[in-house]
Design a protein around this motif. Structure first.
Motif, PDB file in Angstrom:
ATOM      1  N   THR A 292       0.857  -1.180   0.000  1.00 44.05           N
ATOM      2  CA  THR A 292       0.000   0.000   0.000  1.00 44.05           C
ATOM      3  C   THR A 292       0.894   1.231   0.000  1.00 44.05           C
ATOM      4  O   THR A 292       2.104   1.125   0.243  1.00 44.05           O
ATOM      5  CB  THR A 292      -0.896   0.031   1.250  1.00 44.05           C
ATOM      6  OG1 THR A 292      -0.066   0.150   2.411  1.00 44.05           O
ATOM      7  CG2 THR A 292      -1.766  -1.206   1.352  1.00 44.05           C
ATOM      8  N   ASP A 293       0.306   2.379  -0.231  1.00 46.01           N
ATOM      9  CA  ASP A 293       1.075   3.622  -0.210  1.00 46.01           C
ATOM     10  C   ASP A 293       1.736   3.817   1.155  1.00 46.01           C
ATOM     11  O   ASP A 293       2.892   4.212   1.243  1.00 46.01           O
ATOM     12  CB  ASP A 293       0.175   4.822  -0.528  1.00 46.01           C
ATOM     13  CG  ASP A 293      -0.288   4.824  -1.979  1.00 46.01           C
ATOM     14  OD1 ASP A 293       0.125   3.933  -2.756  1.00 46.01           O
ATOM     15  OD2 ASP A 293      -1.065   5.723  -2.332  1.00 46.01           O
ATOM     16  N   LYS A 294       1.002   3.537   2.221  1.00 49.60           N
ATOM     17  CA  LYS A 294       1.553   3.699   3.564  1.00 49.60           C
ATOM     18  C   LYS A 294       2.732   2.758   3.781  1.00 49.60           C
ATOM     19  O   LYS A 294       3.749   3.151   4.356  1.00 49.60           O
ATOM     20  CB  LYS A 294       0.495   3.456   4.627  1.00 49.60           C
ATOM     21  CG  LYS A 294       1.052   3.671   6.031  1.00 49.60           C
ATOM     22  CD  LYS A 294       0.032   3.434   7.100  1.00 49.60           C
ATOM     23  CE  LYS A 294       0.548   3.627   8.496  1.00 49.60           C
ATOM     24  NZ  LYS A 294       1.903   3.451   8.783  1.00 49.60           N
TER      25      LYS A 294
ATOM     26  N   GLU B 152       7.279   4.353  -7.446  1.00 51.59           N
ATOM     27  CA  GLU B 152       5.956   3.720  -7.432  1.00 51.59           C
ATOM     28  C   GLU B 152       4.911   4.679  -6.861  1.00 51.59           C
ATOM     29  O   GLU B 152       3.812   4.796  -7.398  1.00 51.59           O
ATOM     30  CB  GLU B 152       5.993   2.432  -6.602  1.00 51.59           C
ATOM     31  CG  GLU B 152       4.659   1.728  -6.480  1.00 51.59           C
ATOM     32  CD  GLU B 152       4.124   1.154  -7.780  1.00 51.59           C
ATOM     33  OE1 GLU B 152       2.916   0.848  -7.830  1.00 51.59           O
ATOM     34  OE2 GLU B 152       4.889   0.994  -8.758  1.00 51.59           O
ATOM     35  N   LEU B 153       5.257   5.367  -5.791  1.00 51.87           N
ATOM     36  CA  LEU B 153       4.321   6.338  -5.205  1.00 51.87           C
ATOM     37  C   LEU B 153       4.006   7.460  -6.181  1.00 51.87           C
ATOM     38  O   LEU B 153       2.858   7.893  -6.300  1.00 51.87           O
ATOM     39  CB  LEU B 153       4.902   6.905  -3.901  1.00 51.87           C
ATOM     40  CG  LEU B 153       4.914   5.937  -2.719  1.00 51.87           C
ATOM     41  CD1 LEU B 153       5.786   6.480  -1.600  1.00 51.87           C
ATOM     42  CD2 LEU B 153       3.506   5.676  -2.229  1.00 51.87           C
TER      43      LEU B 153
ATOM     44  N   ARG C 260       1.651   6.201  -8.812  1.00 55.24           N
ATOM     45  CA  ARG C 260       0.283   6.017  -8.301  1.00 55.24           C
ATOM     46  C   ARG C 260      -0.450   7.336  -8.106  1.00 55.24           C
ATOM     47  O   ARG C 260      -1.672   7.363  -8.048  1.00 55.24           O
ATOM     48  CB  ARG C 260       0.314   5.287  -6.956  1.00 55.24           C
ATOM     49  CG  ARG C 260       0.724   3.850  -7.062  1.00 55.24           C
ATOM     50  CD  ARG C 260       0.711   3.205  -5.706  1.00 55.24           C
ATOM     51  NE  ARG C 260       1.237   1.851  -5.755  1.00 55.24           N
ATOM     52  CZ  ARG C 260       1.270   1.030  -4.723  1.00 55.24           C
ATOM     53  NH1 ARG C 260       0.803   1.412  -3.559  1.00 55.24           N
ATOM     54  NH2 ARG C 260       1.761  -0.180  -4.856  1.00 55.24           N
ATOM     55  N   THR C 261       0.273   8.432  -7.978  1.00 52.27           N
ATOM     56  CA  THR C 261      -0.345   9.728  -7.737  1.00 52.27           C
ATOM     57  C   THR C 261      -0.918  10.266  -9.044  1.00 52.27           C
ATOM     58  O   THR C 261      -0.197  10.380 -10.030  1.00 52.27           O
ATOM     59  CB  THR C 261       0.703  10.719  -7.182  1.00 52.27           C
ATOM     60  OG1 THR C 261       1.292  10.153  -6.016  1.00 52.27           O
ATOM     61  CG2 THR C 261       0.060  12.054  -6.861  1.00 52.27           C
TER      62      THR C 261
END
Length: 97
Positions: free
Chosen positions: A12-14, A43-44, A47-48
Motif C-alpha cells: 500500500t502507499d503507507k 511507485e508512489l 500512483r499519484t
C-alpha cells in the motif's frame, strides 16, 4: 514496460512510505537500500494522479460519483423490497382462494 517487483505491486502507499522512512532513519544507507527507496518513491509517484491527466478527479467529482453509486444501490434495494412485497401479496391472494 519492465515488470515490477512483487513487493511494489502488493504494498500500500503507507507501506511504501514506511519503507522509505525506516531506511532514512538509519545512519548509513547501503546501495540496496537506496535502490529500494528509489523504487518505492517512483511507485508512489506513479500512483499519484497527474493534476492535468485523465486519471485525476476532484473531491467534488469523487463525491458525485459516490452519490450516484449510492443512489443506484438504493434504487436496486428498493426494487428488491418491492418485488418481495409483490410476491408476498401474490402468495396471500393464492392462499385466500
Amino acid at each position: 514496460m519492465a515488470k515490477k517487483a512483487k513487493w511494489l505491486e502488493e504494498s500500500t502507499d503507507k507501506e511504501l512510505l514506511d519503507i522509505v522512512a525506516k531506511v532514512l532513519e538509519g545512519d548509513e544507507m547501503s546501495k540496496k537500500e537506496l535502490t529500494r527507496i528509489k523504487k518505492a518513491v517512483a511507485e508512489l509517484i506513479e500512483r499519484t494522479p497527474d493534476e492535468n491527466g485523465e486519471e485525476g478527479i476532484t473531491v467534488l467529482e469523487a463525491l458525485e460519483a459516490a452519490k450516484q453509486s449510492l443512489d443506484a444501490i438504493s434504487a436496486a434495494y428498493q426494487a428488491e423490497l418491492d418485488a418481495m412485497e409483490d410476491e408476498e401479496e401474490e402468495e396471500e391472494d393464492s392462499d385466500e382462494e
